[in-house]
Design a protein around this motif. Structure first.
Motif, PDB file in Angstrom:
ATOM      1  N   MET A   1      36.488  35.638  39.105  1.00  0.00           N
ATOM      2  CA  MET A   1      36.167  36.968  39.623  1.00  0.00           C
ATOM      3  C   MET A   1      36.692  38.027  38.667  1.00  0.00           C
ATOM      4  SD  MET A   1      36.723  36.839  43.735  1.00  0.00           S
ATOM      5  CE  MET A   1      38.439  36.374  43.611  1.00  0.00           C
ATOM      6  N   GLY A   2      35.933  39.073  38.537  1.00  0.00           N
ATOM      7  CA  GLY A   2      36.373  40.168  37.687  1.00  0.00           C
ATOM      8  C   GLY A   2      35.766  41.459  38.157  1.00  0.00           C
ATOM      9  N   ASN A   3      36.235  42.551  37.621  1.00  0.00           N
ATOM     10  CA  ASN A   3      35.730  43.860  37.993  1.00  0.00           C
ATOM     11  C   ASN A   3      34.852  44.383  36.869  1.00  0.00           C
ATOM     12  OD1 ASN A   3      37.328  43.616  40.250  1.00  0.00           O
ATOM     13  ND2 ASN A   3      39.056  44.700  39.355  1.00  0.00           N
ATOM     14  N   ARG A   4      33.605  44.601  37.165  1.00  0.00           N
ATOM     15  CA  ARG A   4      32.646  45.014  36.145  1.00  0.00           C
ATOM     16  C   ARG A   4      32.870  46.469  35.744  1.00  0.00           C
ATOM     17  NH1 ARG A   4      27.613  42.279  35.453  1.00  0.00           N
ATOM     18  NH2 ARG A   4      26.787  44.265  34.803  1.00  0.00           N
ATOM     19  N   ASN A   5      32.610  46.739  34.476  1.00  0.00           N
ATOM     20  CA  ASN A   5      32.677  48.127  34.013  1.00  0.00           C
ATOM     21  C   ASN A   5      31.432  48.899  34.431  1.00  0.00           C
ATOM     22  OD1 ASN A   5      35.154  47.796  32.700  1.00  0.00           O
ATOM     23  ND2 ASN A   5      34.155  46.862  30.918  1.00  0.00           N
TER      24      ASN A   5
ATOM     25  N   TYR B   1      20.042  51.941  53.674  1.00  0.00           N
ATOM     26  CA  TYR B   1      21.250  51.133  53.897  1.00  0.00           C
ATOM     27  C   TYR B   1      20.904  49.668  53.696  1.00  0.00           C
ATOM     28  CZ  TYR B   1      24.413  54.620  56.023  1.00  0.00           C
ATOM     29  OH  TYR B   1      25.251  55.676  56.252  1.00  0.00           O
ATOM     30  N   TYR B   2      21.725  48.967  52.913  1.00  0.00           N
ATOM     31  CA  TYR B   2      21.499  47.559  52.626  1.00  0.00           C
ATOM     32  C   TYR B   2      22.738  46.747  52.999  1.00  0.00           C
ATOM     33  CZ  TYR B   2      17.953  49.730  49.667  1.00  0.00           C
ATOM     34  OH  TYR B   2      16.903  50.488  49.200  1.00  0.00           O
ATOM     35  N   PRO B   3      22.562  45.625  53.711  1.00  0.00           N
ATOM     36  CA  PRO B   3      23.699  44.730  53.952  1.00  0.00           C
ATOM     37  C   PRO B   3      24.079  44.016  52.661  1.00  0.00           C
ATOM     38  CG  PRO B   3      21.692  43.776  54.858  1.00  0.00           C
ATOM     39  CD  PRO B   3      21.316  45.127  54.331  1.00  0.00           C
ATOM     40  N   MET B   4      25.377  43.909  52.424  1.00  0.00           N
ATOM     41  CA  MET B   4      25.839  43.289  51.177  1.00  0.00           C
ATOM     42  C   MET B   4      27.080  42.463  51.453  1.00  0.00           C
ATOM     43  SD  MET B   4      28.856  44.918  50.210  1.00  0.00           S
ATOM     44  CE  MET B   4      29.671  46.526  50.181  1.00  0.00           C
ATOM     45  N   ALA B   5      27.464  41.678  50.445  1.00  0.00           N
ATOM     46  CA  ALA B   5      28.664  40.855  50.554  1.00  0.00           C
ATOM     47  C   ALA B   5      29.339  40.758  49.196  1.00  0.00           C
ATOM     48  CB  ALA B   5      28.314  39.459  51.079  1.00  0.00           C
ATOM     49  N   PHE B   6      30.650  40.552  49.239  1.00  0.00           N
ATOM     50  CA  PHE B   6      31.413  40.247  48.025  1.00  0.00           C
ATOM     51  C   PHE B   6      32.675  39.516  48.442  1.00  0.00           C
ATOM     52  CE2 PHE B   6      32.895  44.454  49.329  1.00  0.00           C
ATOM     53  CZ  PHE B   6      34.272  44.402  49.141  1.00  0.00           C
ATOM     54  N   SER B   7      33.380  38.943  47.483  1.00  0.00           N
ATOM     55  CA  SER B   7      34.650  38.287  47.764  1.00  0.00           C
ATOM     56  C   SER B   7      35.790  39.144  47.235  1.00  0.00           C
ATOM     57  CB  SER B   7      34.706  36.898  47.128  1.00  0.00           C
ATOM     58  OG  SER B   7      34.751  37.007  45.711  1.00  0.00           O
ATOM     59  N   PHE B   8      36.955  38.989  47.879  1.00  0.00           N
ATOM     60  CA  PHE B   8      38.134  39.740  47.462  1.00  0.00           C
ATOM     61  C   PHE B   8      39.348  38.824  47.539  1.00  0.00           C
ATOM     62  CE2 PHE B   8      41.855  42.393  48.348  1.00  0.00           C
ATOM     63  CZ  PHE B   8      41.763  43.327  47.319  1.00  0.00           C
ATOM     64  N   ASP B   9      40.131  38.808  46.468  1.00  0.00           N
ATOM     65  CA  ASP B   9      41.351  38.013  46.427  1.00  0.00           C
ATOM     66  C   ASP B   9      42.530  38.922  46.752  1.00  0.00           C
ATOM     67  OD1 ASP B   9      43.632  36.566  45.817  1.00  0.00           O
ATOM     68  OD2 ASP B   9      42.738  35.578  44.070  1.00  0.00           O
ATOM     69  N   PRO B  10      43.138  38.767  47.936  1.00  0.00           N
ATOM     70  CA  PRO B  10      44.214  39.685  48.316  1.00  0.00           C
ATOM     71  C   PRO B  10      45.479  39.519  47.479  1.00  0.00           C
ATOM     72  CG  PRO B  10      44.015  37.931  49.934  1.00  0.00           C
ATOM     73  CD  PRO B  10      42.861  37.769  48.990  1.00  0.00           C
ATOM     74  N   GLU B  11      45.601  38.411  46.764  1.00  0.00           N
ATOM     75  CA  GLU B  11      46.792  38.192  45.927  1.00  0.00           C
ATOM     76  C   GLU B  11      46.674  38.908  44.586  1.00  0.00           C
ATOM     77  OE1 GLU B  11      49.363  36.892  47.298  1.00  0.00           O
ATOM     78  OE2 GLU B  11      48.169  36.455  49.092  1.00  0.00           O
ATOM     79  N   THR B  12      45.482  38.958  44.029  1.00  0.00           N
ATOM     80  CA  THR B  12      45.299  39.562  42.700  1.00  0.00           C
ATOM     81  C   THR B  12      44.594  40.915  42.749  1.00  0.00           C
ATOM     82  OG1 THR B  12      43.161  38.478  42.353  1.00  0.00           O
ATOM     83  CG2 THR B  12      45.131  37.257  41.691  1.00  0.00           C
TER      84      THR B  12
END
Length: 312
Positions: free
Chosen positions: A1-5, A235-246
């Motif tokens: 996982m990463g954060n896109r520019n 409005y569009y339904p969407m999903a993503f993952s999130f790591d609460p540790e990092t």
């Protein structure tokens, strides 16, 4: 996982979604009764309460923004208000379970303190062993919708925020964590750092439901929205993952569009292309049932691929 520019817009996300192969999806309008001629929309996913499968739904006249939340149960394919259950002067209900208790919430509206004939809003939370025993446990910051809580693997509480204005523009997602519900505070919520790279300033989004996955990662069900040149909302339904540790997260992906649901009514002409994520129930066969509000007038359910399976 990463954060896109490069931040993805509704337009690019829609192009990506339409360019993928999708399994045929079963979608249906849910039927509600017992509320007169009012609409039921922006529902929660079903949850179990005292042995019954329950949906919380926003109940509202077509020409009004003054809504109530009712609790419904299904009989013979029709959802009816459960007799004797409390109702709440709220919009857009949601639920989670924290430390063995039901935590229920919604958006509370009230007269704007400085603008005549305008409304302000905030997210409120109730908790209890069941619907019958809910008591107010927290009132969020003025002007903040889409505040969501989730119990993390270590028992602490993840808090997803959605500030607007100087910090969040039209609405961006933040995250913080607290040791317990009792330690939750407006100050901590206001200080929550924003997730990077999710929304351009002209668009907005928020969280609707958070799922703790077996590996400790959070599967986030949310929405992303924009105006078009005519001022209509999308409005569009969407999903993503999130790591609460990092604090890292995956890219936003759309999981459905209005055209995949049956045709239906709309509260206003500028709300036709609105799908508001309510909740998602993931199944063992790799599919999921997504419960949505449609065009601020109806409640629908659609079968999609499990949006969180790839994060396990």
């Amino acid at each position: 996982m990463g954060n896109r520019n490069e931040i993805q817009t509704c337009k690019t996300l829609l192009e990506q979604y339409m360019g993928k192969q999708h399994q045929e999806k079963h979608a249906e309008k849910l039927s509600f009764t017992g509320v007169g001629d009012k609409d039921v929309y922006n529902i929660s996913a079903p949850f179990e309460d005292q042995g019954k499968l329950v949906i919380a739904g926003r109940v509202e006249a077509r020409d009004s923004e003054h809504s109530e939340v009712h609790f419904f149960e299904e009989q013979n394919g029709v959802w009816s208000p459960i007799e004797g259950k409390p109702t709440y002067q709220l919009q857009d209900p949601f639920y989670t379970h924290i430390h063995g208790e039901l935590v229920f919430g919604g958006v509370q509206t009230y007269p704007h303190p400085t603008v005549p004939n305008a409304l302000m809003w905030r997210t409120v939370f109730y908790k209890g062993a069941s619907i019958d025993e809910l008591e107010l446990c927290f009132t969020g910051p003025d002007g903040m919708k889409d505040l969501r809580l989730v119990e993390l693997q270590d028992g602490s509480i993840g808090v997803f925020t959605r500030p607007q204005g100087e910090k969040g523009g039209r609405g961006k997602i933040g995250f913080t964590r607290v040791a317990s519900l009792e330690e939750l505070s407006i100050d901590q919520i206001n200080k929550a750092p924003l997730l990077e790279g999710q929304f351009v300033d002209e668009e907005w989004g928020g969280c609707n439901e958070i799922h703790l996955l077996p590996n400790g990662i959070l599967g986030v069900l949310g929405h992303i929205a924009c105006f078009d040149e005519q001022g209509d909302r999308h409005y569009y339904p969407m999903a993503f993952s999130f790591d609460p540790e990092t604090g890292t997260h995956s890219e936003i992906e759309l999981i459905a569009t209005r055209s995949e649901f049956p045709a239906g009514a709309s509260k206003r002409s500028d709300l036709v292309d609105v799908v508001f994520s309510g909740g998602v129930v993931c199944h063992l066969d790799g599919t999921a049932s997504l419960y949505c509000g449609i065009s601020d007038a109806e409640a629908h359910r659609i079968t999609i691929q499990d949006p969180f399976a790839k994060f396990l």
